[in-house]
Structure formats: C-alpha cells, structure tokens
Design a protein around this motif. Structure first.
Motif, PDB file in Angstrom:
ATOM      1  N   SER A   1      -6.810   8.923  -2.681  1.00 51.14           N
ATOM      2  CA  SER A   1      -5.512   8.957  -3.351  1.00 51.14           C
ATOM      3  C   SER A   1      -4.678   7.820  -2.799  1.00 51.14           C
ATOM      4  CB  SER A   1      -4.808  10.304  -3.152  1.00 51.14           C
ATOM      5  OG  SER A   1      -4.526  10.521  -1.780  1.00 51.14           O
ATOM      6  N   GLY A   2      -3.591   7.520  -3.485  1.00 54.34           N
ATOM      7  CA  GLY A   2      -2.759   6.391  -3.100  1.00 54.34           C
ATOM      8  C   GLY A   2      -3.033   5.182  -3.979  1.00 54.34           C
ATOM      9  N   THR A   3      -2.202   4.173  -3.845  1.00 56.00           N
ATOM     10  CA  THR A   3      -2.286   3.013  -4.724  1.00 56.00           C
ATOM     11  C   THR A   3      -2.118   1.708  -3.949  1.00 56.00           C
ATOM     12  OG1 THR A   3       0.078   3.286  -5.247  1.00 56.00           O
ATOM     13  CG2 THR A   3      -1.525   4.204  -6.816  1.00 56.00           C
ATOM     14  N   VAL A   4      -2.685   0.636  -4.525  1.00 56.14           N
ATOM     15  CA  VAL A   4      -2.543  -0.727  -4.013  1.00 56.14           C
ATOM     16  C   VAL A   4      -1.776  -1.527  -5.059  1.00 56.14           C
ATOM     17  CG1 VAL A   4      -3.762  -2.811  -3.264  1.00 56.14           C
ATOM     18  CG2 VAL A   4      -4.742  -0.546  -2.781  1.00 56.14           C
ATOM     19  N   TRP A   5      -0.703  -2.183  -4.630  1.00 57.83           N
ATOM     20  CA  TRP A   5       0.141  -2.962  -5.535  1.00 57.83           C
ATOM     21  C   TRP A   5       0.188  -4.411  -5.079  1.00 57.83           C
ATOM     22  CZ3 TRP A   5       3.310  -0.798  -9.552  1.00 57.83           C
ATOM     23  CH2 TRP A   5       3.175   0.593  -9.684  1.00 57.83           C
ATOM     24  N   CYS A   6       0.279  -5.317  -6.046  1.00 60.19           N
ATOM     25  CA  CYS A   6       0.470  -6.732  -5.742  1.00 60.19           C
ATOM     26  C   CYS A   6       1.407  -7.336  -6.772  1.00 60.19           C
ATOM     27  CB  CYS A   6      -0.866  -7.466  -5.732  1.00 60.19           C
ATOM     28  SG  CYS A   6      -0.717  -9.195  -5.178  1.00 60.19           S
ATOM     29  N   ASP A   7       2.476  -7.928  -6.298  1.00 60.50           N
ATOM     30  CA  ASP A   7       3.470  -8.568  -7.178  1.00 60.50           C
ATOM     31  C   ASP A   7       3.929  -7.619  -8.286  1.00 60.50           C
ATOM     32  OD1 ASP A   7       3.193 -10.836  -5.638  1.00 60.50           O
ATOM     33  OD2 ASP A   7       1.750 -11.775  -6.978  1.00 60.50           O
ATOM     34  N   GLY A   8       4.165  -6.351  -7.902  1.00 65.38           N
ATOM     35  CA  GLY A   8       4.703  -5.373  -8.839  1.00 65.38           C
ATOM     36  C   GLY A   8       3.698  -4.736  -9.769  1.00 65.38           C
ATOM     37  N   GLN A   9       2.406  -5.040  -9.608  1.00 65.54           N
ATOM     38  CA  GLN A   9       1.367  -4.458 -10.451  1.00 65.54           C
ATOM     39  C   GLN A   9       0.487  -3.521  -9.640  1.00 65.54           C
ATOM     40  OE1 GLN A   9      -0.245  -8.355 -11.856  1.00 65.54           O
ATOM     41  NE2 GLN A   9      -0.002  -7.485 -13.899  1.00 65.54           N
TER      42      GLN A   9
ATOM     43  N   LEU B   1       0.860  -1.185   0.000  1.00 68.67           N
ATOM     44  CA  LEU B   1       0.000   0.000   0.000  1.00 68.67           C
ATOM     45  C   LEU B   1       0.892   1.227   0.000  1.00 68.67           C
ATOM     46  CD1 LEU B   1      -2.566  -1.002   2.781  1.00 68.67           C
ATOM     47  CD2 LEU B   1      -2.561  -1.633   0.362  1.00 68.67           C
ATOM     48  N   ARG B   2       0.552   2.189  -0.855  1.00 69.91           N
ATOM     49  CA  ARG B   2       1.355   3.396  -0.971  1.00 69.91           C
ATOM     50  C   ARG B   2       0.481   4.630  -0.773  1.00 69.91           C
ATOM     51  NH1 ARG B   2       4.900   2.081  -6.503  1.00 69.91           N
ATOM     52  NH2 ARG B   2       5.755   0.059  -5.804  1.00 69.91           N
ATOM     53  N   GLU B   3       0.706   5.316   0.331  1.00 68.48           N
ATOM     54  CA  GLU B   3       0.091   6.637   0.586  1.00 68.48           C
ATOM     55  C   GLU B   3      -1.431   6.624   0.425  1.00 68.48           C
ATOM     56  OE1 GLU B   3       1.479   9.636   1.566  1.00 68.48           O
ATOM     57  OE2 GLU B   3       3.294   8.479   1.994  1.00 68.48           O
TER      58      GLU B   3
ATOM     59  N   VAL C   1      -1.486   6.041   4.478  1.00 70.38           N
ATOM     60  CA  VAL C   1      -1.116   4.728   5.005  1.00 70.38           C
ATOM     61  C   VAL C   1      -0.246   3.977   4.007  1.00 70.38           C
ATOM     62  CG1 VAL C   1      -2.018   2.453   5.633  1.00 70.38           C
ATOM     63  CG2 VAL C   1      -3.113   4.523   6.516  1.00 70.38           C
ATOM     64  N   GLY C   2       0.854   3.455   4.487  1.00 60.80           N
ATOM     65  CA  GLY C   2       1.735   2.616   3.688  1.00 60.80           C
ATOM     66  C   GLY C   2       2.013   1.306   4.414  1.00 60.80           C
ATOM     67  N   LEU C   3       2.071   0.209   3.676  1.00 60.41           N
ATOM     68  CA  LEU C   3       2.247  -1.114   4.287  1.00 60.41           C
ATOM     69  C   LEU C   3       2.800  -2.070   3.247  1.00 60.41           C
ATOM     70  CD1 LEU C   3       1.640  -2.927   6.826  1.00 60.41           C
ATOM     71  CD2 LEU C   3      -0.568  -3.438   5.743  1.00 60.41           C
ATOM     72  N   ARG C   4       3.695  -2.961   3.690  1.00 63.03           N
ATOM     73  CA  ARG C   4       4.200  -4.035   2.837  1.00 63.03           C
ATOM     74  C   ARG C   4       4.007  -5.372   3.541  1.00 63.03           C
ATOM     75  NH1 ARG C   4       9.981  -2.509  -0.015  1.00 63.03           N
ATOM     76  NH2 ARG C   4       9.256  -0.725  -1.266  1.00 63.03           N
TER      77      ARG C   4
END
Length: 214
Positions: A55-63, A4-6, A20-23
């Motif tokens: 705003s912000g983005t959700v990523w999974c396996d680089g996508q 999770l990015r911002e 919020v950011g999380l890995r």
C-alpha cells in the motif's frame, strides 16, 4: 519533486516498511542509512518500479507513478557493482538508454561520445568496460544514468567497492552532476561520513520507519 506516501511492504510475513514517507526536491540529495536487511534497497526498488508496495504511493512532479512501469518513470538506478554490459564497449553502454528510448543508433552514439567527453572518458569510447579502472567504470555508469536526463537518480551503495581517495573524488563529481541536472537523488549508504558529504538531509531506516538524522 519525488514524494513517497505511506509506503508499506512485508518480507517473509513481517513488516519491512511501515508507512514510509519522504520528499526529495529537484536538485536535492538525501541519504538513507540503516542496517543490512532494514529495507533500504527494497525502498529504492519500489521507487524505481522494480518492486510494488502493498500500500502507499510514489509521486513525481505531482503525478502518481506507483503503477507506472520503470521505463515510463524516467528514473535511473545505480548499483554498487556498476551493472555495466560486458558485451558492449563503453560508448554503447552509455548510449544504451537512448537506444531503448527508440532514438536512432547514430544519434545515440553521438550523444554518448559527447557525454564521455564531459566525463574525461572520450579516449575510452571503444574500450571494453572490464579494461577500465573501478573509478572509470563508475563514471561510465553515471554517464549512462545521466544521458537519458532522468527525473530521479537512485544510488545504492555506489562507492562501496572503491578506495577512500577515489570515493571522495567521485562524491564531489556526483554532486556536481546532480546539481547540474537538477534532479532529485536518493543515496543508500552504510557510511555516515559519505551521507554527510553528499546529502542535505538524512534518515535512518529502522523497524520499518524513517528516523531523521539531520
């Protein structure tokens, strides 16, 4: 890897999530704690695609999957009330996700029976879900979540309705299944002991920000 990015989100014109950011790595379980109304469930819904961040983005396996609909993400979300379908028997509850993926009904049921065998529930395959105990229903819900081989498992207070002994038993079982499947898992809970039993890392969501606990 889930990332999770911002992530920003407002609720009733006040900030609920503030950057919020999380890995979460594959095979890892992390816990989110916080008071009721702090935004934990909202964050899970954003990850699952059931809600959108401002705003912000959700990523999974680089996508970047932020704009992907839930069915394309291959994430599984489990609620505390199990959310089983009362009009379907146990076998068809477990097979439901495969049918939704346009697998043949016969193949889906065969895979569901194999999954129920792994969970010790094969004898209940044709039973209605309301005839099962709370622990059995929770195992059916987990089997239904895992059969589609999700990349991410999201758990929203999954054990809160169960007694203490059963909670401890199911925690161990969930961790075993999560590790076997090699998926990233996010656990929302009010129970710090539960978080410590299941999660490698934990954060408290407070005032819209994640604060590391361990």
């Amino acid at each position: 890897m889930l990332e999770l990015r911002e992530i920003h989100k407002q609720w009733q014109q006040r900030p609920l999530l503030r950057g919020v950011g999380l890995r979460v790595a594959a095979g890892e379980t992390v816990a989110l704690l916080g008071a009721s109304g702090s935004g934990k469930s909202t964050l899970l819904k954003i990850i699952a695609g059931l809600d959108e961040p401002e705003s912000g983005t959700v990523w999974c396996d680089g996508q970047d999957v932020t704009r992907w609909p839930p069915e394309q993400r291959r994430f599984a979300l489990m609620f505390q009330d199990f959310a089983l379908f009362p009009h379907l028997d146990v076998q068809d509850n477990v097979a439901f996700g495969l049918v939704e993926q346009r697998r043949g009904r016969r193949q889906s049921r065969d895979e569901a029976r194999a999954m129920l065998e792994r969970f010790g529930l094969a004898s209940h395959a044709r039973s209605r879900t309301w005839t099962l105990s709370g622990g059995e229903q929770q195992r059916v819900a987990l089997a239904r979540a895992l059969i589609t081989r999700p990349r991410v498992l999201l758990l929203d207070e999954p054990f809160s309705a169960l007694d203490a002994d059963l909670r401890e038993q199911l925690r161990r079982e969930f961790l075993l299944r999560i590790n076997e499947a090699g998926m990233a898992a996010v656990l929302v809970t009010h129970d710090e002991a539960e978080a410590r039993a299941m999660a490698r890392h934990a954060w408290r969501l407070q005032d819209g920000l994640l604060q590391p606990l361990w």
